[in-house]
Design a protein around this motif. Structure first.
Motif, PDB file in Angstrom:
ATOM      1  N   GLY A  16       0.793  -1.230   0.000  1.00  0.00           N
ATOM      2  CA  GLY A  16       0.000   0.000   0.000  1.00  0.00           C
ATOM      3  C   GLY A  16       0.820   1.273   0.000  1.00  0.00           C
ATOM      4  N   SER A  17       0.109   2.379   0.031  1.00  0.00           N
ATOM      5  CA  SER A  17       0.716   3.707  -0.023  1.00  0.00           C
ATOM      6  C   SER A  17       1.277   4.102   1.335  1.00  0.00           C
ATOM      7  N   VAL A  18       2.169   5.083   1.319  1.00  0.00           N
ATOM      8  CA  VAL A  18       2.508   5.797   2.536  1.00  0.00           C
ATOM      9  C   VAL A  18       1.631   7.048   2.532  1.00  0.00           C
ATOM     10  N   VAL A  19       0.976   7.314   3.663  1.00  0.00           N
ATOM     11  CA  VAL A  19      -0.038   8.368   3.744  1.00  0.00           C
ATOM     12  C   VAL A  19       0.458   9.482   4.661  1.00  0.00           C
ATOM     13  N   ALA A  20       0.311  10.714   4.223  1.00  0.00           N
ATOM     14  CA  ALA A  20       0.706  11.870   5.036  1.00  0.00           C
ATOM     15  C   ALA A  20      -0.486  12.797   5.220  1.00  0.00           C
ATOM     16  N   ASP A 136      -5.227   3.228   7.743  1.00  0.00           N
ATOM     17  CA  ASP A 136      -5.943   2.038   8.218  1.00  0.00           C
ATOM     18  C   ASP A 136      -7.192   1.779   7.377  1.00  0.00           C
ATOM     19  N   ARG A 137      -7.855   2.848   6.965  1.00  0.00           N
ATOM     20  CA  ARG A 137      -9.053   2.680   6.114  1.00  0.00           C
ATOM     21  C   ARG A 137      -8.663   2.125   4.739  1.00  0.00           C
ATOM     22  N   GLU A 138      -7.501   2.570   4.252  1.00  0.00           N
ATOM     23  CA  GLU A 138      -7.004   2.036   2.979  1.00  0.00           C
ATOM     24  C   GLU A 138      -6.752   0.534   3.101  1.00  0.00           C
ATOM     25  N   MET A 139      -6.200   0.126   4.255  1.00  0.00           N
ATOM     26  CA  MET A 139      -5.948  -1.306   4.486  1.00  0.00           C
ATOM     27  C   MET A 139      -7.255  -2.092   4.605  1.00  0.00           C
ATOM     28  N   ALA A 140      -8.274  -1.483   5.217  1.00  0.00           N
ATOM     29  CA  ALA A 140      -9.583  -2.139   5.325  1.00  0.00           C
ATOM     30  C   ALA A 140     -10.175  -2.352   3.932  1.00  0.00           C
ATOM     31  N   GLU A 141      -9.974  -1.366   3.056  1.00  0.00           N
ATOM     32  CA  GLU A 141     -10.454  -1.470   1.667  1.00  0.00           C
ATOM     33  C   GLU A 141      -9.702  -2.584   0.932  1.00  0.00           C
ATOM     34  N   LEU A 145     -10.859  -6.371  -0.839  1.00  0.00           N
ATOM     35  CA  LEU A 145     -10.469  -6.870  -2.167  1.00  0.00           C
ATOM     36  C   LEU A 145      -9.710  -8.187  -2.089  1.00  0.00           C
ATOM     37  N   TYR A 146      -8.878  -8.314  -1.048  1.00  0.00           N
ATOM     38  CA  TYR A 146      -8.028  -9.514  -0.895  1.00  0.00           C
ATOM     39  C   TYR A 146      -8.171 -10.069   0.520  1.00  0.00           C
ATOM     40  N   PRO A 147      -9.339 -10.645   0.851  1.00  0.00           N
ATOM     41  CA  PRO A 147      -9.572 -11.100   2.229  1.00  0.00           C
ATOM     42  C   PRO A 147      -8.565 -12.153   2.701  1.00  0.00           C
ATOM     43  N   GLN A 148      -7.983 -12.886   1.751  1.00  0.00           N
ATOM     44  CA  GLN A 148      -7.062 -13.968   2.117  1.00  0.00           C
ATOM     45  C   GLN A 148      -5.763 -13.461   2.753  1.00  0.00           C
ATOM     46  N   PHE A 149      -5.479 -12.165   2.640  1.00  0.00           N
ATOM     47  CA  PHE A 149      -4.230 -11.627   3.187  1.00  0.00           C
ATOM     48  C   PHE A 149      -4.349 -11.114   4.631  1.00  0.00           C
ATOM     49  N   GLY A 150      -5.569 -10.857   5.092  1.00  0.00           N
ATOM     50  CA  GLY A 150      -5.742 -10.388   6.471  1.00  0.00           C
ATOM     51  C   GLY A 150      -5.267  -8.973   6.727  1.00  0.00           C
ATOM     52  N   PHE A 151      -5.338  -8.104   5.705  1.00  0.00           N
ATOM     53  CA  PHE A 151      -4.816  -6.734   5.845  1.00  0.00           C
ATOM     54  C   PHE A 151      -5.501  -5.934   6.959  1.00  0.00           C
ATOM     55  N   ALA A 152      -6.783  -6.197   7.216  1.00  0.00           N
ATOM     56  CA  ALA A 152      -7.495  -5.450   8.260  1.00  0.00           C
ATOM     57  C   ALA A 152      -6.864  -5.702   9.629  1.00  0.00           C
ATOM     58  N   LYS A 153      -6.292  -6.907   9.804  1.00  0.00           N
ATOM     59  CA  LYS A 153      -5.663  -7.237  11.094  1.00  0.00           C
ATOM     60  C   LYS A 153      -4.253  -6.672  11.204  1.00  0.00           C
ATOM     61  N   HIS A 154      -3.375  -7.051  10.260  1.00  0.00           N
ATOM     62  CA  HIS A 154      -1.959  -6.671  10.422  1.00  0.00           C
ATOM     63  C   HIS A 154      -1.595  -5.369   9.713  1.00  0.00           C
ATOM     64  N   LYS A 155      -2.559  -4.778   8.992  1.00  0.00           N
ATOM     65  CA  LYS A 155      -2.369  -3.467   8.341  1.00  0.00           C
ATOM     66  C   LYS A 155      -1.194  -3.446   7.352  1.00  0.00           C
ATOM     67  N   GLY A 156      -0.809  -4.627   6.859  1.00  0.00           N
ATOM     68  CA  GLY A 156       0.262  -4.680   5.863  1.00  0.00           C
ATOM     69  C   GLY A 156       1.657  -4.776   6.456  1.00  0.00           C
ATOM     70  N   TYR A 157       1.755  -4.774   7.787  1.00  0.00           N
ATOM     71  CA  TYR A 157       3.080  -4.862   8.417  1.00  0.00           C
ATOM     72  C   TYR A 157       3.668  -6.268   8.229  1.00  0.00           C
ATOM     73  N   GLU A 174      -0.376  -4.150  -5.183  1.00  0.00           N
ATOM     74  CA  GLU A 174      -0.141  -3.112  -4.172  1.00  0.00           C
ATOM     75  C   GLU A 174       1.059  -3.391  -3.275  1.00  0.00           C
ATOM     76  N   HIS A 175       1.674  -4.549  -3.401  1.00  0.00           N
ATOM     77  CA  HIS A 175       2.856  -4.836  -2.583  1.00  0.00           C
ATOM     78  C   HIS A 175       4.042  -3.975  -3.047  1.00  0.00           C
ATOM     79  N   ARG A 176       4.889  -3.620  -2.082  1.00  0.00           N
ATOM     80  CA  ARG A 176       6.076  -2.804  -2.366  1.00  0.00           C
ATOM     81  C   ARG A 176       7.216  -3.734  -2.770  1.00  0.00           C
TER      82      ARG A 176
END
Length: 195
Positions: A16-20, A136-141, A145-157, A174-176
């Motif tokens: 995902g993005s870095v958000v400022a 965090d809202r971006e990660m929830a979105e 789209l990709y429920p199998q990754f669990g982004f809502a829990k670990h937020k991409g960390y 969206e992966h870096r």
């Protein structure tokens, strides 16, 4: 003097993005409970997120995409997102306070970097809350789209659950790709495909 506080969220995740965010608070309309977003509960952050948007003289959220992170590196992409947030403000600040030890290039106003500023300056605290909740809202979105990754829990960390999901499901757009664990996963996938 109108001072804008600036902070970012999402430097460490693999996706995902870095958000400022940039915020100019209204001294006539103070907001109680501002603090470094990491020290606040999710519920408190959500409440303050709305209050900041209602009471601040100006606020803006901007980002740098995963592709920009891969192209520039995470530090430069974070600074770019910060500059974009300041430039998006409806009001021109007289001065900018940035959380951290680096200043975005190309700003047309004076700027200071403040290490630990999100715990000291309320305008940086407010920016840290807007950035964190937006990220965090971006990660929830992304989780929808990709429920199998669990982004809502670990937020991409880079958690074990995230590594396991990458191993099982591969890498998404969206992966870096410049981040070591993602690059390694891609190399293994390509190696497996070649073999």
């Amino acid at each position: 003097m109108k001072t804008a506080g600036v902070d970012e969220a999402g430097r460490g995740p693999l996706v995902g993005s870095v958000v400022a965010a940039a915020v100019i608070l209204d001294p006539e309309n103070p907001i109680e409970g501002l603090n470094d977003s990491k020290k606040l509960s999710e519920k408190k952050r959500e409440k303050l997120f709305i209050e900041i948007q209602e009471k601040a003289l100006a606020w803006a959220v901007a980002e740098a995409s995963a592709a920009e992170i891969d192209e520039l590196n995470i530090l430069q992409a974070s600074l770019l997102a910060m500059r974009r947030a300041v430039e998006k403000l409806g009001l021109q600040p007289a001065h900018v306070l940035v959380d951290g030890n680096k200043i975005p290039q190309g700003l047309s106003v004076s700027c200071d970097a403040v290490v630990g500023g999100d715990a000291i300056h309320p305008e940086i605290s407010a920016a840290s809350i807007l950035a964190k909740v937006s990220r965090d809202r971006e990660m929830a979105e992304l989780d929808r789209l990709y429920p199998q990754f669990g982004f809502a829990k670990h937020k991409g960390y880079p958690t074990k659950a995230h590594f396991d999901a990458i191993a099982e499901h591969g890498v998404i757009a969206e992966h870096r790709r410049s981040f070591g664990p993602v690059r390694k996963a891609l190399e293994q996938m390509e190696g497996g495909a070649a073999g």
